[in-house]
Structure formats: C-alpha cells, structure tokens
Design an enzyme around this catalytic site. Structure first.
Site, PDB file in Angstrom:
ATOM      1  CG  ASP A 105      -0.560  -0.188   2.382  1.00 47.41           C
ATOM      2  OD1 ASP A 105       0.793  -0.073   2.178  1.00 47.41           O
ATOM      3  OD2 ASP A 105      -0.938  -0.082   3.999  1.00 47.41           O
ATOM      4  CG  ASP A 108       5.933   5.955   6.825  1.00 43.25           C
ATOM      5  OD1 ASP A 108       5.509   7.501   6.630  1.00 43.25           O
ATOM      6  OD2 ASP A 108       5.334   5.845   7.737  1.00 43.25           O
ATOM      7  N   GLY A 110      10.303   2.518   5.152  1.00 47.65           N
ATOM      8  CA  GLY A 110      10.918   1.864   4.142  1.00 47.65           C
ATOM      9  C   GLY A 110      11.192   0.443   5.297  1.00 47.65           C
ATOM     10  CB  THR A 112       7.730  -2.945   6.556  1.00 49.75           C
ATOM     11  OG1 THR A 112       6.934  -2.067   7.464  1.00 49.75           O
ATOM     12  CG2 THR A 112       6.511  -4.192   6.407  1.00 49.75           C
ATOM     13  CG  LEU A 113       8.772  -2.561   0.724  1.00 47.03           C
ATOM     14  CD1 LEU A 113       8.445  -3.782   0.613  1.00 47.03           C
ATOM     15  CD2 LEU A 113       7.329  -3.041   1.514  1.00 47.03           C
ATOM     16  CE  LYS A 136       2.540   8.952   4.385  1.00 49.80           C
ATOM     17  NZ  LYS A 136       2.133   9.125   6.011  1.00 49.80           N
ATOM     18  NE  ARG A 170      -7.227  -2.663   6.657  1.00 41.11           N
ATOM     19  CZ  ARG A 170      -5.757  -2.502   7.734  1.00 41.11           C
ATOM     20  NH1 ARG A 170      -4.869  -2.175   6.265  1.00 41.11           N
ATOM     21  NH2 ARG A 170      -5.106  -3.168   8.299  1.00 41.11           N
TER      22      ARG A 170
HETATM   23  P1  IMP Z   1       7.458   1.227   6.779  1.00 40.71           P
HETATM   24  O1  IMP Z   1       7.957  -0.294   7.442  1.00 40.71           O
HETATM   25  O2  IMP Z   1       7.611   2.518   7.829  1.00 40.71           O
HETATM   26  O3  IMP Z   1       7.446   2.032   5.132  1.00 40.71           O
HETATM   27  O4  IMP Z   1       5.683   1.311   6.960  1.00 40.71           O
HETATM   28  C1  IMP Z   1       5.025   0.678   5.634  1.00 40.71           C
HETATM   29  C2  IMP Z   1       3.524   0.163   6.335  1.00 40.71           C
HETATM   30  O5  IMP Z   1       3.183   1.090   7.320  1.00 40.71           O
HETATM   31  C3  IMP Z   1       2.405   0.394   5.391  1.00 40.71           C
HETATM   32  O6  IMP Z   1       2.674  -1.267   5.239  1.00 40.71           O
HETATM   33  C4  IMP Z   1       1.479   0.866   5.996  1.00 40.71           C
HETATM   34  O7  IMP Z   1       0.866  -0.067   7.142  1.00 40.71           O
HETATM   35  C5  IMP Z   1       1.865   1.895   7.556  1.00 40.71           C
HETATM   36  N1  IMP Z   1       1.633   3.082   6.668  1.00 40.71           N
HETATM   37  C6  IMP Z   1       2.863   4.171   6.461  1.00 40.71           C
HETATM   38  N2  IMP Z   1       2.248   4.930   6.501  1.00 40.71           N
HETATM   39  C7  IMP Z   1       0.452   4.476   6.544  1.00 40.71           C
HETATM   40  C8  IMP Z   1      -0.138   5.846   6.578  1.00 40.71           C
HETATM   41  O8  IMP Z   1      -0.394   6.737   6.241  1.00 40.71           O
HETATM   42  N3  IMP Z   1      -1.669   5.632   6.384  1.00 40.71           N
HETATM   43  C9  IMP Z   1      -1.804   4.106   6.961  1.00 40.71           C
HETATM   44  N4  IMP Z   1      -1.069   3.438   7.313  1.00 40.71           N
HETATM   45  C10 IMP Z   1       0.449   3.736   6.931  1.00 40.71           C
HETATM   46 MG    MG Z   2       1.739  -2.149   5.236  1.00 40.38          MG
END
Ligand code: IMP
Ligand code: MG
Length: 183
Positions: A105, A108, A110, A112-113, A136, A170
């Site tokens: 989705d 943010d 990064g 998780t990915l 983002k 969602r």
């Molecule tokens: P990251 O590991 O910081 O890149 O976070 C990724 C995960 O955080 C995404 O897969 C979303 O599930 C959640 N996330 C990050 N930003 C948002 C947002 O603005 N709305 C909803 N979920 C978010």
């Molecule tokens: Mg997610």
C-alpha cells in the site's frame, strides 16, 4: 446518513477515478515488463495491499500467481513503524527461481519493505521488484528502490483504498488524509 469515515477525514487526497486510471497504467506497464518472464508471482503485503492487489491483478495481462505475506512491526506507535519487523504469516509457496513483484500500500520509513526484500532475496528468486500504490519519500530512513509507484505523496497520515485508520476504513474507494487530532 453521513458515512462513518466523515468525522476522520480532513480531505480527499486521491479520488477513485484517479486511482483507477493509475492502476490501469501500472498494470499495462507491468504487463509489458513481464511479457517475456514466466513465473511471475504478485506478493501482497497484508493487510494494506489487498485492495490494490485485487484491482492491479485484473489490469495485468500476463499469467501470474498471487501469494500473501503478513508482517508486523513491534514496539511501534499507532502511526509509525520501527525497525523491528517480523513475519506473522508466511507465503504458501516456494519462490525460488520465480519473478517476484511485491504489492504494498505505502512505503513510509522503508523498514517493512527492506525486511521483506531481504527475506525474499534469501530464497533465491529470479528477481524481486516492488510496486507501491503510495510513496512518502520524505519519511524514508532506509534505502529502498520502488520500481512501480502509483503516487508520491507528502508526509500526511492517509487512509482508505486498503490503508487503515486504527484498523478501519480500508474499504473507502479513495485515499483520504486523516484529521490530525483523530477526532
Ligand atoms: P514503513 O515500514 O515505515 O515503510 O511502514 C510501512 C507500513 O506502515 C505500511 O505498509 C502501512 O501499513 C503503514 N503506514 C505507513 N504510513 C501510513 C499511512 O499514512 N496510513 C496508513 N498506514 C500507513
Ligand atoms: Mg502495510
């Protein structure tokens, strides 16, 4: 009656028609890029990627499988992820030798990915690429390349089209900005 999300919605950021158009473009691009690559597997990151996956896969004309991966980051605040990520639910199938396209989705920080890419790379697939509906970049703390991006957005908390606001909404067909007070 006012829809239930109305109280939480500051503004509609990306409307339904715009999402549909962009998903069709991404599907066409992916179909071209994978035309000569058999064994494509779309890997949906649960739960946020599920709405995007079901629309995107119907815009992809090359044969492919789908699989699901559920991650969670622990020690987290409600609206930010930490570096501590783990697998809650793993893929059902072996991915060695296959072309993997991760469907997520939003990217943010990064974290998780990065974790997902490392886990998948260790299984020796033919390739791993990343397709994210939203990016983002201003929030990035981990180096990650997004191969297919739907929309680049500012640093605002968004929900709808798979993304949740405290696990709800969602199902909204558009991406909206959440009110910061959460009221
Ligand atoms: P990251 O590991 O910081 O890149 O976070 C990724 C995960 O955080 C995404 O897969 C979303 O599930 C959640 N996330 C990050 N930003 C948002 C947002 O603005 N709305 C909803 N979920 C978010
Ligand atoms: Mg997610």
């Amino acid at each position: 009656m006012m829809p239930a999300y109305e109280h939480h919605l500051a503004e509609v950021l990306i409307d339904e028609a715009t999402i549909i158009r962009r998903v069709a473009e991404l599907g066409a691009e992916i179909s071209r890029d994978y035309a000569d690559k058999p064994d494509l597997v779309l890997i949906c990151i649960l739960k946020g990627g599920v709405v995007f996956l079901t629309d995107l896969m119907r815009q992809i004309s090359v044969p492919h499988e789908i699989d699901f991966l559920s991650m969670s980051s622990y020690g987290r605040g409600a609206r930010a992820s930490t570096g501590n990520v783990r697998i809650d639910m793993d893929l059902r199938a072996e991915v060695t030798g296959k072309h993997l396209l991760i469907v997520e989705d939003i990217i943010d920080s990064g974290h998780t990915l990065r974790f997902v890419m490392d886990v998948l790379q260790a299984r020796r697939p033919a390739s791993v690429r990343l397709c994210a509906l939203l990016d983002k970049p201003s929030r990035r703390t981990v180096d990650i390349t997004v191969d297919y991006t739907g929309f680049v957005i500012e640093n605002k908390y968004v929900f709808g089209y798979g993304l949740d606001l405290d696990e709800k909404f969602r199902n909204m067909p558009f991406v909206g900005v959440a009110k910061t007070d959460g009221a």
